[in-house]
Design a protein around this motif. Structure first.
Motif, PDB file in Angstrom:
ATOM      1  N   GLY A  62       0.829  -1.213   0.000  1.00 31.44           N
ATOM      2  CA  GLY A  62       0.000   0.000   0.000  1.00 31.44           C
ATOM      3  C   GLY A  62       0.857   1.253   0.000  1.00 31.44           C
ATOM      4  O   GLY A  62       0.592   2.214  -0.742  1.00 31.44           O
ATOM      5  N   LEU A  63       1.935   1.254   0.797  1.00 33.72           N
ATOM      6  CA  LEU A  63       2.788   2.444   0.863  1.00 33.72           C
ATOM      7  C   LEU A  63       3.557   2.648  -0.444  1.00 33.72           C
ATOM      8  O   LEU A  63       3.754   3.784  -0.878  1.00 33.72           O
ATOM      9  CB  LEU A  63       3.753   2.339   2.049  1.00 33.72           C
ATOM     10  N   SER A  64       3.954   1.543  -1.109  1.00 40.47           N
ATOM     11  CA  SER A  64       4.632   1.689  -2.414  1.00 40.47           C
ATOM     12  C   SER A  64       3.678   2.306  -3.425  1.00 40.47           C
ATOM     13  O   SER A  64       4.078   3.156  -4.231  1.00 40.47           O
ATOM     14  CB  SER A  64       5.079   0.330  -2.962  1.00 40.47           C
ATOM     15  N   ARG A  65       2.426   1.880  -3.387  1.00 37.80           N
ATOM     16  CA  ARG A  65       1.449   2.445  -4.340  1.00 37.80           C
ATOM     17  C   ARG A  65       1.271   3.942  -4.094  1.00 37.80           C
ATOM     18  O   ARG A  65       1.177   4.726  -5.041  1.00 37.80           O
ATOM     19  CB  ARG A  65       0.107   1.708  -4.214  1.00 37.80           C
ATOM     20  N   ILE A  66       1.226   4.343  -2.842  1.00 35.97           N
ATOM     21  CA  ILE A  66       1.077   5.776  -2.546  1.00 35.97           C
ATOM     22  C   ILE A  66       2.320   6.529  -3.007  1.00 35.97           C
ATOM     23  O   ILE A  66       2.230   7.594  -3.628  1.00 35.97           O
ATOM     24  CB  ILE A  66       0.808   5.990  -1.039  1.00 35.97           C
ATOM     25  N   ALA A  67       3.503   5.954  -2.741  1.00 36.85           N
ATOM     26  CA  ALA A  67       4.751   6.613  -3.155  1.00 36.85           C
ATOM     27  C   ALA A  67       4.783   6.806  -4.668  1.00 36.85           C
ATOM     28  O   ALA A  67       5.317   7.807  -5.164  1.00 36.85           O
ATOM     29  CB  ALA A  67       5.954   5.790  -2.694  1.00 36.85           C
ATOM     30  N   ALA A  68       4.204   5.869  -5.407  1.00 39.66           N
ATOM     31  CA  ALA A  68       4.248   5.944  -6.875  1.00 39.66           C
ATOM     32  C   ALA A  68       3.338   7.037  -7.413  1.00 39.66           C
ATOM     33  O   ALA A  68       3.583   7.567  -8.494  1.00 39.66           O
ATOM     34  CB  ALA A  68       3.851   4.600  -7.473  1.00 39.66           C
ATOM     35  N   THR A  69       2.286   7.381  -6.681  1.00 42.51           N
ATOM     36  CA  THR A  69       1.294   8.308  -7.239  1.00 42.51           C
ATOM     37  C   THR A  69       1.233   9.660  -6.520  1.00 42.51           C
ATOM     38  O   THR A  69       0.534  10.555  -6.978  1.00 42.51           O
ATOM     39  CB  THR A  69      -0.120   7.671  -7.187  1.00 42.51           C
ATOM     40  N   SER A  70       1.944   9.798  -5.417  1.00 42.54           N
ATOM     41  CA  SER A  70       1.847  11.028  -4.630  1.00 42.54           C
ATOM     42  C   SER A  70       2.341  12.250  -5.423  1.00 42.54           C
ATOM     43  O   SER A  70       3.287  12.156  -6.192  1.00 42.54           O
ATOM     44  CB  SER A  70       2.710  10.863  -3.366  1.00 42.54           C
ATOM     45  N   ASP A  71       1.697  13.398  -5.195  1.00 47.22           N
ATOM     46  CA  ASP A  71       2.202  14.602  -5.867  1.00 47.22           C
ATOM     47  C   ASP A  71       3.029  15.476  -4.913  1.00 47.22           C
ATOM     48  O   ASP A  71       3.321  16.642  -5.206  1.00 47.22           O
ATOM     49  CB  ASP A  71       1.061  15.391  -6.530  1.00 47.22           C
ATOM     50  N   ALA A  72       3.439  14.903  -3.781  1.00 47.75           N
ATOM     51  CA  ALA A  72       4.315  15.643  -2.857  1.00 47.75           C
ATOM     52  C   ALA A  72       5.697  15.827  -3.483  1.00 47.75           C
ATOM     53  O   ALA A  72       6.095  15.065  -4.363  1.00 47.75           O
ATOM     54  CB  ALA A  72       4.439  14.866  -1.550  1.00 47.75           C
ATOM     55  N   THR A  86      12.590   1.616  -2.406  1.00 51.21           N
ATOM     56  CA  THR A  86      11.524   1.266  -3.359  1.00 51.21           C
ATOM     57  C   THR A  86      10.765   2.528  -3.767  1.00 51.21           C
ATOM     58  O   THR A  86      10.431   2.722  -4.941  1.00 51.21           O
ATOM     59  CB  THR A  86      10.565   0.223  -2.726  1.00 51.21           C
ATOM     60  N   ALA A  87      10.513   3.419  -2.801  1.00 51.93           N
ATOM     61  CA  ALA A  87       9.841   4.690  -3.125  1.00 51.93           C
ATOM     62  C   ALA A  87      10.689   5.514  -4.082  1.00 51.93           C
ATOM     63  O   ALA A  87      10.180   6.116  -5.028  1.00 51.93           O
ATOM     64  CB  ALA A  87       9.568   5.467  -1.831  1.00 51.93           C
ATOM     65  N   LYS A  88      12.002   5.523  -3.875  1.00 46.31           N
ATOM     66  CA  LYS A  88      12.906   6.294  -4.750  1.00 46.31           C
ATOM     67  C   LYS A  88      12.928   5.688  -6.160  1.00 46.31           C
ATOM     68  O   LYS A  88      12.952   6.419  -7.157  1.00 46.31           O
ATOM     69  CB  LYS A  88      14.313   6.321  -4.136  1.00 46.31           C
ATOM     70  N   ARG A 329       5.590  -3.904 -11.815  1.00 47.04           N
ATOM     71  CA  ARG A 329       4.729  -5.094 -11.952  1.00 47.04           C
ATOM     72  C   ARG A 329       4.130  -5.462 -10.594  1.00 47.04           C
ATOM     73  O   ARG A 329       2.975  -5.823 -10.490  1.00 47.04           O
ATOM     74  CB  ARG A 329       5.537  -6.272 -12.511  1.00 47.04           C
ATOM     75  N   MET A 330       4.943  -5.351  -9.549  1.00 51.76           N
ATOM     76  CA  MET A 330       4.460  -5.675  -8.197  1.00 51.76           C
ATOM     77  C   MET A 330       3.278  -4.795  -7.806  1.00 51.76           C
ATOM     78  O   MET A 330       2.288  -5.293  -7.274  1.00 51.76           O
ATOM     79  CB  MET A 330       5.592  -5.469  -7.186  1.00 51.76           C
ATOM     80  N   ILE A 331       3.357  -3.491  -8.077  1.00 46.85           N
ATOM     81  CA  ILE A 331       2.260  -2.629  -7.611  1.00 46.85           C
ATOM     82  C   ILE A 331       1.017  -2.781  -8.476  1.00 46.85           C
ATOM     83  O   ILE A 331      -0.078  -2.462  -8.052  1.00 46.85           O
ATOM     84  CB  ILE A 331       2.670  -1.151  -7.404  1.00 46.85           C
TER      85      ILE A 331
END
Ligand code: 13P
Ligand code: SF4
Length: 340
Positions: A62-72, A86-88, A329-331
């Motif tokens: 869930g946190l990886s998915r948020i990191a991929a789409t966040s506009d922060a 992974t977020a980077k 692929r994972m997310i």
């Protein structure tokens, strides 16, 4: 500025790294995060105060998915190093900070890229599935990553006649093999020291003493096989035994009719479970199962990250490029409309 004496780093020797997680701390963390357009992500094993101040608390998928789409502009990852990496990988143009870069993971340390290359050479046609608890270098040698919540779906997405190398967690690997019935799945013998230490004898003893309780068991646990044995033998009704990722434990807590639940995973998990279902009595199967790496993210470390912009996470762009496909692929897998 909302800072008080309790916000002077290192001036107050509480168990929180020298800062009391009080109202002044909360106000200062939120003020600095807003000023920097930073999103705070916290894993379910973080200290309760860190979970409560985060914008999002959840499991690694869930946190990886948020990191991929966040506009922060900045992601502050309150978790362990592979999660921030992974977020980077997913958001290379964002600044990614982890409040303490020493927050490693014994499971991620159980295989390196050279060992994986040697294993691949023995099975040149195999598909490599790596748990997200791995370094960026290992991900760069991987075909598809997975987390505990989508490992079964990821393996099922691979044609059944292809050999699979599954790494690095042997207990999660055994769980995936059991559920998919796949004989051509080879498993690396790695483990997490925290979860391996939650053993079957302890689980059986706690289950016998709490006959009405559900069992929520993380698949990295040494006791996952014992949990299924208890269900198979009718010692615990099978509908009460659930093998779950940390995020799925929260979902299940909201759904269960049971009044008590025994939880086999890292003890930080109890905080989210008790918030999700305050009427249920959640007890740890092993209350010493605490991850010292997760607990390095103290209130003082989070405040320092915001004030001083450290520790910044860097991933070699060539490695990140090679790892990105496997992480993407994972997310996608297990997401509505995103694959199996
Ligand atoms: P989850 O993927 O269930 O959040 O677990 C991550 C982890 O590090 C378990 O120890
Ligand atoms: Fe790694 Fe285990 Fe800590 Fe999870 S609990 S971060 S797998 S050492």
């Amino acid at each position: 500025m909302a800072a008080t004496a309790s916000l002077e780093l290192g001036s107050d020797l509480t168990p929180y790294g020298g800062v009391r997680p009080d109202e002044a701390w909360r106000a200062e963390v939120r003020r600095l995060a807003a000023e920097q357009n930073a999103v705070l992500l916290a894993h379910n094993y973080q200290l309760p105060e860190i979970q409560d101040i985060a914008d999002h608390t959840g499991d690694s998928l869930g946190l990886s998915r948020i990191a991929a789409t966040s506009d922060a502009d900045t992601i502050i990852f309150c978790g362990v190093h592979f999660m921030a990496e992974t977020a980077k990988i997913l958001s290379p143009d964002k600044r990614v900070l982890i409040p303490d870069a020493r927050a490693g993971c014994s499971l991620a340390d159980s295989i390196d890229a050279e060992q994986l290359r040697a294993w691949k050479a023995e099975h040149p046609d195999a598909v490599v599935v790596s748990y997200v608890n791995t370094t960026a270098e290992v991900k760069a040698e991987t075909d598809v990553c997975c987390t505990s919540s989508n490992a079964v779906d990821v393996v099922r997405s691979i044609p059944s006649d292809r050999e699979v190398l599954f790494l690095p967690d042997q207990f999660l690997g055994a769980h995936v093999k059991r559920v998919t019935g796949r004989e051509n799945l080879h498993i690396w013998a790695g483990e997490c020291h925290v979860h391996a230490g939650i053993n079957g004898a302890e689980l059986a003893e706690r289950a016998a003493a709490n006959p009405g309780a559900d069992l929520f068991v993380h698949p990295e646990c040494g006791c996952a096989t014992s949990a299924l044995y208890l269900a198979g033998e009718g010692i615990v009704p099978s509908e009460r035994v659930k093998i779950l990722s940390t995020g799925d434990m929260v979902t299940q807590a909201r759904a269960t009719k049971s009044r008590s639940v025994l939880v086999a995973t890292e003890v930080g998990m109890l905080h989210q479970l008790r918030k999700a279902a305050p009427e249920i009595d959640f007890q740890a199967v092993n209350d010493r199962a605490s991850c010292r790496y997760m607990k390095m993210i103290t209130p003082a470390a989070l405040l320092r990250a915001l004030r001083e912009g450290r520790d910044e996470v860097h991933v070699d762009p060539v490695i990140a490029e090679r790892a990105r496909g496997a992480v993407q692929r994972m997310i996608e897998i297990g997401q509505p409309g995103g694959g199996e």
